[in-house]
Design an enzyme around this catalytic site. Structure first.
Site, PDB file in Angstrom:
ATOM      1  CB  CYS A 116     -25.023  -9.518  10.407  1.00 61.85           C
ATOM      2  SG  CYS A 116     -24.623  -8.558   8.944  1.00 61.85           S
ATOM      3  CG  HIS A 256     -22.972 -13.103   9.855  1.00 62.95           C
ATOM      4  ND1 HIS A 256     -23.977 -13.105   8.905  1.00 62.95           N
ATOM      5  CD2 HIS A 256     -22.313 -11.916   9.710  1.00 62.95           C
ATOM      6  CE1 HIS A 256     -23.921 -11.974   8.229  1.00 62.95           C
ATOM      7  NE2 HIS A 256     -22.929 -11.241   8.680  1.00 62.95           N
ATOM      8  CG  ASN A 286     -22.888 -10.244   5.045  1.00 59.91           C
ATOM      9  OD1 ASN A 286     -23.972 -10.678   5.437  1.00 59.91           O
ATOM     10  ND2 ASN A 286     -22.129  -9.427   5.760  1.00 59.91           N
TER      11      ASN A 286
HETATM   12  O1  UT7 Z   1     -21.728  -8.623   8.329  1.00 63.18           O
HETATM   13  C1  UT7 Z   1     -21.660  -7.452   9.066  1.00 63.18           C
HETATM   14  C2  UT7 Z   1     -20.335  -7.244   9.616  1.00 63.18           C
HETATM   15  N1  UT7 Z   1     -19.371  -6.976   8.571  1.00 63.18           N
HETATM   16  C3  UT7 Z   1     -18.229  -7.639   8.559  1.00 63.18           C
HETATM   17  O2  UT7 Z   1     -18.015  -8.528   9.339  1.00 63.18           O
HETATM   18  C4  UT7 Z   1     -17.182  -7.192   7.559  1.00 63.18           C
HETATM   19  C5  UT7 Z   1     -15.847  -7.017   8.259  1.00 63.18           C
HETATM   20  N2  UT7 Z   1     -14.801  -6.504   7.406  1.00 63.18           N
HETATM   21  C6  UT7 Z   1     -14.291  -7.180   6.352  1.00 63.18           C
HETATM   22  O3  UT7 Z   1     -14.755  -8.253   6.005  1.00 63.18           O
HETATM   23  C7  UT7 Z   1     -13.087  -6.606   5.651  1.00 63.18           C
HETATM   24  O4  UT7 Z   1     -12.574  -5.546   6.438  1.00 63.18           O
HETATM   25  C8  UT7 Z   1     -13.363  -6.101   4.208  1.00 63.18           C
HETATM   26  C9  UT7 Z   1     -13.650  -7.267   3.277  1.00 63.18           C
HETATM   27  C10 UT7 Z   1     -14.551  -5.142   4.225  1.00 63.18           C
HETATM   28  C11 UT7 Z   1     -12.150  -5.369   3.668  1.00 63.18           C
HETATM   29  O5  UT7 Z   1     -11.024  -6.239   3.684  1.00 63.18           O
HETATM   30  P1  UT7 Z   1      -9.663  -5.764   4.380  1.00 63.18           P
HETATM   31  O6  UT7 Z   1      -8.708  -6.859   4.170  1.00 63.18           O
HETATM   32  O7  UT7 Z   1      -9.974  -5.371   5.797  1.00 63.18           O
HETATM   33  O8  UT7 Z   1      -9.235  -4.536   3.507  1.00 63.18           O
HETATM   34  P2  UT7 Z   1      -8.950  -3.039   3.967  1.00 63.18           P
HETATM   35  O9  UT7 Z   1     -10.206  -2.331   4.245  1.00 63.18           O
HETATM   36  O10 UT7 Z   1      -7.894  -3.057   5.010  1.00 63.18           O
HETATM   37  O11 UT7 Z   1      -8.322  -2.474   2.642  1.00 63.18           O
HETATM   38  C12 UT7 Z   1      -7.056  -2.948   2.128  1.00 63.18           C
HETATM   39  C13 UT7 Z   1      -6.870  -2.379   0.743  1.00 63.18           C
HETATM   40  C14 UT7 Z   1      -7.186  -0.879   0.653  1.00 63.18           C
HETATM   41  O12 UT7 Z   1      -6.275  -0.287  -0.251  1.00 63.18           O
HETATM   42  P3  UT7 Z   1      -5.030   0.573   0.264  1.00 63.18           P
HETATM   43  O13 UT7 Z   1      -5.615   1.694   1.071  1.00 63.18           O
HETATM   44  O14 UT7 Z   1      -4.232  -0.383   1.091  1.00 63.18           O
HETATM   45  O15 UT7 Z   1      -4.376   1.007  -0.999  1.00 63.18           O
HETATM   46  C15 UT7 Z   1      -8.558  -0.851   0.061  1.00 63.18           C
HETATM   47  O16 UT7 Z   1      -8.826   0.334  -0.640  1.00 63.18           O
HETATM   48  O17 UT7 Z   1      -7.764  -3.033  -0.158  1.00 63.18           O
HETATM   49  C16 UT7 Z   1      -8.484  -2.029  -0.882  1.00 63.18           C
HETATM   50  N3  UT7 Z   1      -9.781  -2.562  -1.240  1.00 63.18           N
HETATM   51  C17 UT7 Z   1     -10.004  -3.214  -2.394  1.00 63.18           C
HETATM   52  N4  UT7 Z   1      -9.194  -3.514  -3.420  1.00 63.18           N
HETATM   53  C18 UT7 Z   1      -9.740  -4.196  -4.450  1.00 63.18           C
HETATM   54  C19 UT7 Z   1     -10.941  -2.526  -0.518  1.00 63.18           C
HETATM   55  N5  UT7 Z   1     -11.917  -3.141  -1.201  1.00 63.18           N
HETATM   56  C20 UT7 Z   1     -11.362  -3.571  -2.355  1.00 63.18           C
HETATM   57  C21 UT7 Z   1     -11.862  -4.255  -3.470  1.00 63.18           C
HETATM   58  N6  UT7 Z   1     -11.022  -4.557  -4.480  1.00 63.18           N
HETATM   59  N7  UT7 Z   1     -13.151  -4.670  -3.547  1.00 63.18           N
END
Ligand code: UT7
Length: 329
Positions: A116, A256, A286
């Site tokens: 990125c 970004h 992204n």
């Molecule tokens: O560009 C390169 C660099 N990348 C980034 O900067 C990305 C950085 N990370 C992020 O943007 C976020 O961490 C994500 C968007 C990838 C994930 O969001 P989050 O708020 O950090 O969610 P999480 O990984 O903490 O997951 C929270 C919950 C989980 O469920 P449980 O374990 O709490 O039951 C996930 O399984 O949300 C769940 N989850 C979803 N639920 C519905 C993860 N993805 C989804 C989804 N739909 N698409």
């Protein structure tokens, strides 16, 4: 010795026609439009459909548009640098292929892989060639066909990414505008949180790798989120401080586009008002190396000569950085 300045003299973006909505993703994985909007800010992303098409084909649109709007002939270009992690094939470089497809015959060309942050790395590299006096018309490209490396059964990654990118032209100028300062970092220990395992020398493509779905992007989102907000805030503050700039001197922050919550947090941490932050993640998701040129393209009509803008990015590697640009037109 007086300093030579390197101006961005044009920008052109491209996204493929097909729009993938959150509703469509609801039919593919266990997710909801509401989760995607509130956790990422993404409403739609574009996906390149069609047999035999890749990143170079998106860039051909952007480069042809850029050459036309800047009144440049392909043979005038003397260097092309392409930031991408989804090149048409492992080799040759996508920059070589783009040159062939648009008729750029007098340039040398190569790719940069910094995920990125790729566009930032490529912009600084291209600017150094112009600054040295060795090259006069340089194209810096950034694009990714993320749909080619995304697992559309993995809800934690497939909702985030999209396809697209763009191109800028760099030229020398007598005026005090252009690429004014840049900061870049990398930290390979971040590879554990964000990578694509298969297809490299450690794990060549194999049936076993494919069964483990290692041909797709792996991301542990939370640590990447934390590192991204800290990394980008840090470099933005440093580049302002070391150039004696305050937020009032900056027309636009160009971050970004990985997650709207990351953009909001960085804007808070550097105390920069969100209404002067370029944002288009809602439409494109992204696009990895494509996000920054797509922002400049979308906001081009709002930019004025002399505007100070700060580009910043964070991505796989980890890689991150910031560039201060004084807009040249
Ligand atoms: O560009 C390169 C660099 N990348 C980034 O900067 C990305 C950085 N990370 C992020 O943007 C976020 O961490 C994500 C968007 C990838 C994930 O969001 P989050 O708020 O950090 O969610 P999480 O990984 O903490 O997951 C929270 C919950 C989980 O469920 P449980 O374990 O709490 O039951 C996930 O399984 O949300 C769940 N989850 C979803 N639920 C519905 C993860 N993805 C989804 C989804 N739909 N698409």
């Amino acid at each position: 010795m007086s300093r030579k300045y390197v101006a961005i003299t044009g920008v052109q973006g491209y996204v493929p026609d097909y729009v993938m909505t959150n509703k469509e993703l609801e039919t593919m994985v266990d997710t909801t439009d509401e989760w995607i909007r509130t956790r990422t800010g993404i409403e739609t992303r574009h996906v390149q459909k069609g047999e035999g098409l890749g990143t170079s084909d998106m860039l051909v649109h952007a480069v042809n548009g850029l050459l036309e709007k800047t009144g440049t002939k392909p043979e005038e270009i003397d260097l092309v640098i392409c930031a991408t992690i989804t090149g048409d094939m492992p080799f040759p470089d996508t920059a070589n292929i783009v040159c062939d497809k648009v008729g750029i015959k007098n340039a040398f060309s190569f790719d940069i892989n910094a995920a990125c942050s790729g566009f930032l790395y490529a912009l600084t590299t291209g600017a150094k060639f112009v600054e040295s006096g060795s090259h006069k018309k340089v194209l810096v490209l950034g694009a990714d066909k993320m749909s080619s490396i995304i697992d559309y059964t993995d809800r934690t990654t497939c909702v985030i990414f999209g396809d697209g990118g763009g191109a800028v032209m760099l030229e020398p100028t007598e005026e005090e505008v252009g690429i004014m300062d840049s900061i870049h970092h990398s930290d390979g220990s971040g590879r554990h949180y964000l990578h694509l395992k298969a297809g490299g020398s450690v794990q060549p493509i194999s049936v076993d790798a494919i069964e483990k779905r290692e041909q797709y992007v792996f991301q542990n989102g939370r640590p990447v989120f934390k590192a991204a907000v800290n990394g980008m805030s840090d470099v933005v503050k440093t580049i302002l401080e070391r150039n004696q700039l305050t937020n009032d001197d900056i027309a636009w922050l160009v971050p970004h586009q990985a997650n709207m919550r990351i953009i909001e947090t960085v804007s808070k941490m550097v105390e920069f008002p969100l209404d002067r932050v370029m944002i288009n993640i809602n439409r494109y998701g992204n696009t990895t190396a494509g996000t920054l040129p797509l922002c400049l393209w979308d906001y081009e009509s709002q930019l004025k000569k002399g505007d100070n803008i700060i580009l910043t990015a964070f991505g796989g590697g980890f890689t991150w950085g910031a560039i201060w640009v004084k807009w040249a037109y």
